[in-house]
Design a protein around this motif. Structure first.
Motif, PDB file in Angstrom:
ATOM      1  N   GLY A  53     -37.330  19.861  48.862  1.00  0.00           N
ATOM      2  CA  GLY A  53     -36.703  18.562  49.082  1.00  0.00           C
ATOM      3  C   GLY A  53     -37.328  17.784  50.232  1.00  0.00           C
ATOM      4  O   GLY A  53     -36.674  16.930  50.834  1.00  0.00           O
ATOM      5  N   ILE A  54     -38.582  18.079  50.527  1.00  0.00           N
ATOM      6  CA  ILE A  54     -39.313  17.402  51.599  1.00  0.00           C
ATOM      7  C   ILE A  54     -40.133  16.279  50.969  1.00  0.00           C
ATOM      8  O   ILE A  54     -40.855  16.504  50.000  1.00  0.00           O
ATOM      9  N   ALA A  55     -39.998  15.091  51.501  1.00  0.00           N
ATOM     10  CA  ALA A  55     -40.723  13.937  50.960  1.00  0.00           C
ATOM     11  C   ALA A  55     -42.208  14.052  51.299  1.00  0.00           C
ATOM     12  O   ALA A  55     -42.579  14.091  52.474  1.00  0.00           O
ATOM     13  N   LEU A  56     -43.056  14.148  50.267  1.00  0.00           N
ATOM     14  CA  LEU A  56     -44.501  14.192  50.453  1.00  0.00           C
ATOM     15  C   LEU A  56     -45.171  13.912  49.117  1.00  0.00           C
ATOM     16  O   LEU A  56     -44.829  14.536  48.109  1.00  0.00           O
ATOM     17  N   THR A  57     -46.107  12.996  49.127  1.00  0.00           N
ATOM     18  CA  THR A  57     -46.877  12.703  47.915  1.00  0.00           C
ATOM     19  C   THR A  57     -48.343  13.050  48.167  1.00  0.00           C
ATOM     20  O   THR A  57     -48.785  13.177  49.310  1.00  0.00           O
ATOM     21  N   HIS A  58     -49.078  13.174  47.076  1.00  0.00           N
ATOM     22  CA  HIS A  58     -50.519  13.417  47.188  1.00  0.00           C
ATOM     23  C   HIS A  58     -51.184  12.269  47.942  1.00  0.00           C
ATOM     24  O   HIS A  58     -52.068  12.493  48.776  1.00  0.00           O
ATOM     25  N   GLU A  59     -50.757  11.064  47.635  1.00  0.00           N
ATOM     26  CA  GLU A  59     -51.341   9.888  48.291  1.00  0.00           C
ATOM     27  C   GLU A  59     -51.104   9.931  49.802  1.00  0.00           C
ATOM     28  O   GLU A  59     -52.008   9.650  50.594  1.00  0.00           O
ATOM     29  N   GLU A  60     -49.890  10.270  50.205  1.00  0.00           N
ATOM     30  CA  GLU A  60     -49.576  10.328  51.634  1.00  0.00           C
ATOM     31  C   GLU A  60     -50.428  11.386  52.342  1.00  0.00           C
ATOM     32  O   GLU A  60     -50.945  11.150  53.440  1.00  0.00           O
ATOM     33  N   LEU A  61     -50.602  12.534  51.713  1.00  0.00           N
ATOM     34  CA  LEU A  61     -51.400  13.598  52.309  1.00  0.00           C
ATOM     35  C   LEU A  61     -52.863  13.178  52.423  1.00  0.00           C
ATOM     36  O   LEU A  61     -53.498  13.377  53.468  1.00  0.00           O
ATOM     37  N   ALA A  62     -53.388  12.576  51.376  1.00  0.00           N
ATOM     38  CA  ALA A  62     -54.777  12.099  51.405  1.00  0.00           C
ATOM     39  C   ALA A  62     -54.951  11.017  52.465  1.00  0.00           C
ATOM     40  O   ALA A  62     -55.931  11.008  53.221  1.00  0.00           O
ATOM     41  N   ARG A  63     -54.000  10.110  52.550  1.00  0.00           N
ATOM     42  CA  ARG A  63     -54.074   9.027  53.538  1.00  0.00           C
ATOM     43  C   ARG A  63     -54.005   9.588  54.962  1.00  0.00           C
ATOM     44  O   ARG A  63     -54.718   9.130  55.853  1.00  0.00           O
ATOM     45  N   ALA A  64     -53.180  10.598  55.176  1.00  0.00           N
ATOM     46  CA  ALA A  64     -53.073  11.214  56.501  1.00  0.00           C
ATOM     47  C   ALA A  64     -54.417  11.820  56.916  1.00  0.00           C
ATOM     48  O   ALA A  64     -54.857  11.647  58.057  1.00  0.00           O
ATOM     49  N   HIS A  65     -55.073  12.499  55.996  1.00  0.00           N
ATOM     50  CA  HIS A  65     -56.397  13.053  56.296  1.00  0.00           C
ATOM     51  C   HIS A  65     -57.395  11.929  56.597  1.00  0.00           C
ATOM     52  O   HIS A  65     -58.191  12.033  57.531  1.00  0.00           O
ATOM     53  N   HIS A  66     -57.343  10.894  55.811  1.00  0.00           N
ATOM     54  CA  HIS A  66     -58.254   9.765  56.017  1.00  0.00           C
ATOM     55  C   HIS A  66     -58.022   9.139  57.390  1.00  0.00           C
ATOM     56  O   HIS A  66     -58.979   8.870  58.132  1.00  0.00           O
ATOM     57  N   LEU A  67     -56.781   8.881  57.738  1.00  0.00           N
ATOM     58  CA  LEU A  67     -56.471   8.262  59.024  1.00  0.00           C
ATOM     59  C   LEU A  67     -56.890   9.150  60.189  1.00  0.00           C
ATOM     60  O   LEU A  67     -57.424   8.663  61.193  1.00  0.00           O
TER      61      LEU A  67
END
Length: 79
Positions: A53-67
C-alpha cells in the motif's frame, strides 16, 4: 537526501524490502547508501510497494534516479 533514498524510506523497515524482493539485507542497505536501485530491481520494488500500500510508480522511480543523476552531474561541474 537523494530522491531515491526518500522513496526507499517509505517502507517502515529495510527488512520489509528484503522480505518482499528476496535480496540480502546488505544489498538494500547499499541501495540506500548509494541512493540508487539497479534497474533490474525496479519492477520488484514497485510491486513490493503495491503489495504494502505504498505509493510508487515506475515513472516516479525512474524520475528520482534521473533527478539524482542530474544533481550529481551539476555538483561535479561546479568550479
Amino acid at each position: 537526501m537523494s530522491h531515491v533514498r526518500n522513496i526507499l524510506t517509505r517502507w517502515p523497515r529495510r527488512q520489509d524490502i528484503v522480505d518482499d524482493i528476496g535480496v540480502p539485507y546488505t544489498t538494500v542497505a547499499s541501495w540506500i547508501a548509494a541512493g540508487s536501485v539497479p534497474a533490474h530491481r525496479h519492477v520488484d520494488l514497485v510491486e513490493s510497494a503495491r503489495k504494502r500500500g505504498i505509493a510508487l510508480t515506475h515513472e516516479e522511480l525512474a524520475r528520482a534516479h534521473h533527478l539524482d543523476r542530474f544533481t550529481s552531474l551539476a555538483k561535479e561541474a561546479r568550479p
